[in-house]
Design a protein around this motif. Structure first.
Motif, PDB file in Angstrom:
ATOM      1  N   ARG A  15      -2.412  -5.477  -1.061  1.00 47.43           N
ATOM      2  CA  ARG A  15      -2.811  -4.482  -0.061  1.00 47.43           C
ATOM      3  C   ARG A  15      -2.409  -4.986   1.317  1.00 47.43           C
ATOM      4  NH1 ARG A  15      -6.349  -0.691  -2.047  1.00 47.43           N
ATOM      5  NH2 ARG A  15      -7.220  -1.190  -4.076  1.00 47.43           N
ATOM      6  N   GLY A  16      -2.286  -4.041   2.234  1.00 46.23           N
ATOM      7  CA  GLY A  16      -1.942  -4.420   3.593  1.00 46.23           C
ATOM      8  C   GLY A  16      -0.443  -4.325   3.837  1.00 46.23           C
ATOM      9  N   PRO A 108       5.408   1.997  13.810  1.00 49.32           N
ATOM     10  CA  PRO A 108       4.911   1.438  15.065  1.00 49.32           C
ATOM     11  C   PRO A 108       3.389   1.294  15.161  1.00 49.32           C
ATOM     12  CG  PRO A 108       5.994   3.551  15.412  1.00 49.32           C
ATOM     13  CD  PRO A 108       6.147   3.216  13.980  1.00 49.32           C
ATOM     14  N   ASP A 109       2.646   2.206  14.586  1.00 44.75           N
ATOM     15  CA  ASP A 109       1.196   2.158  14.713  1.00 44.75           C
ATOM     16  C   ASP A 109       0.561   1.949  13.344  1.00 44.75           C
ATOM     17  OD1 ASP A 109       1.227   2.721  17.519  1.00 44.75           O
ATOM     18  OD2 ASP A 109       1.666   4.818  17.041  1.00 44.75           O
ATOM     19  N   GLU A 110      -0.732   2.105  13.286  1.00 43.80           N
ATOM     20  CA  GLU A 110      -1.436   1.983  12.015  1.00 43.80           C
ATOM     21  C   GLU A 110      -0.945   3.071  11.065  1.00 43.80           C
ATOM     22  OE1 GLU A 110      -6.008   2.263  10.422  1.00 43.80           O
ATOM     23  OE2 GLU A 110      -5.622   1.420  12.388  1.00 43.80           O
ATOM     24  N   ASN A 111      -0.758   2.708   9.807  1.00 44.63           N
ATOM     25  CA  ASN A 111      -0.412   3.710   8.810  1.00 44.63           C
ATOM     26  C   ASN A 111      -1.472   3.692   7.710  1.00 44.63           C
ATOM     27  OD1 ASN A 111       0.258   1.633   6.983  1.00 44.63           O
ATOM     28  ND2 ASN A 111       2.447   1.782   7.382  1.00 44.63           N
ATOM     29  N   ASN A 116      -0.673  -2.258  12.173  1.00 46.07           N
ATOM     30  CA  ASN A 116       0.638  -2.885  12.327  1.00 46.07           C
ATOM     31  C   ASN A 116       0.445  -4.396  12.477  1.00 46.07           C
ATOM     32  OD1 ASN A 116       3.175  -3.751  13.050  1.00 46.07           O
ATOM     33  ND2 ASN A 116       3.535  -2.092  14.487  1.00 46.07           N
ATOM     34  N   PRO A 117       1.050  -5.207  11.584  1.00 48.95           N
ATOM     35  CA  PRO A 117       0.858  -6.662  11.677  1.00 48.95           C
ATOM     36  C   PRO A 117       1.463  -7.281  12.931  1.00 48.95           C
ATOM     37  CG  PRO A 117       2.423  -6.115   9.933  1.00 48.95           C
ATOM     38  CD  PRO A 117       1.866  -4.828  10.442  1.00 48.95           C
ATOM     39  N   LYS A 118       2.373  -6.583  13.593  1.00 48.65           N
ATOM     40  CA  LYS A 118       2.937  -7.110  14.847  1.00 48.65           C
ATOM     41  C   LYS A 118       1.910  -7.064  15.960  1.00 48.65           C
ATOM     42  CE  LYS A 118       7.761  -5.867  14.119  1.00 48.65           C
ATOM     43  NZ  LYS A 118       8.849  -5.008  14.593  1.00 48.65           N
ATOM     44  N   GLN A 119       0.982  -6.097  15.870  1.00 50.09           N
ATOM     45  CA  GLN A 119      -0.025  -5.943  16.913  1.00 50.09           C
ATOM     46  C   GLN A 119      -1.277  -6.739  16.625  1.00 50.09           C
ATOM     47  OE1 GLN A 119      -0.398  -1.707  16.893  1.00 50.09           O
ATOM     48  NE2 GLN A 119       1.452  -1.392  18.080  1.00 50.09           N
TER      49      GLN A 119
END
Length: 121
Positions: A15-16, A108-111, A116-119
């Protein structure tokens, strides 16, 4: 090596999301370790069947589950279900499609699979 160990620690984390960097660094270290183990197998004359070395085969079995988990998470990062991995059944064309998905940037954002792991720091 931190990215490689991060994937190994999360070996059952289906997951994730996984960033491109996490996936490709894991694949790079895998490639290097497989090459080194293959050379050691050849030098020591260790064979399982045909030309397959025993150390390389054992390593392949040990990293199969972590690779599968990071592949799931990489597809989740591009907002795709892991069912897309069924494309791997189709030689060449399916492999190229999965390769293209793995090269794409994160959404780019939460899906639907998480933030988003970059954020996330």
């Amino acid at each position: 090596m931190d990215w490689y160990f991060k994937v190994l620690r999360n070996y059952v984390g289906f997951r994730g999301r996984a960033r491109r960097k996490e996936y490709w660094m894991f694949m790079l270290v895998n490639l290097i370790l497989t090459g080194v183990l293959s050379m050691v197998d050849k030098m020591l004359g260790l064979r399982v069947a045909g030309d397959e070395g025993i150390l390389t085969a054992i390593y392949g079995l040990l990293v199969f589950l972590p690779w599968w988990a990071v592949q799931f998470r990489r597809l989740h990062d591009t907002d795709r279900s892991a069912w897309w991995l069924l494309l791997l059944i189709i030689p060449i064309v399916g492999w190229l499609i999965i390769l293209a998905f793995n090269c794409q940037d994160s959404t780019p954002d939460e899906n639907r699979f998480g933030p988003n792991p970059k954020q996330v720091i």
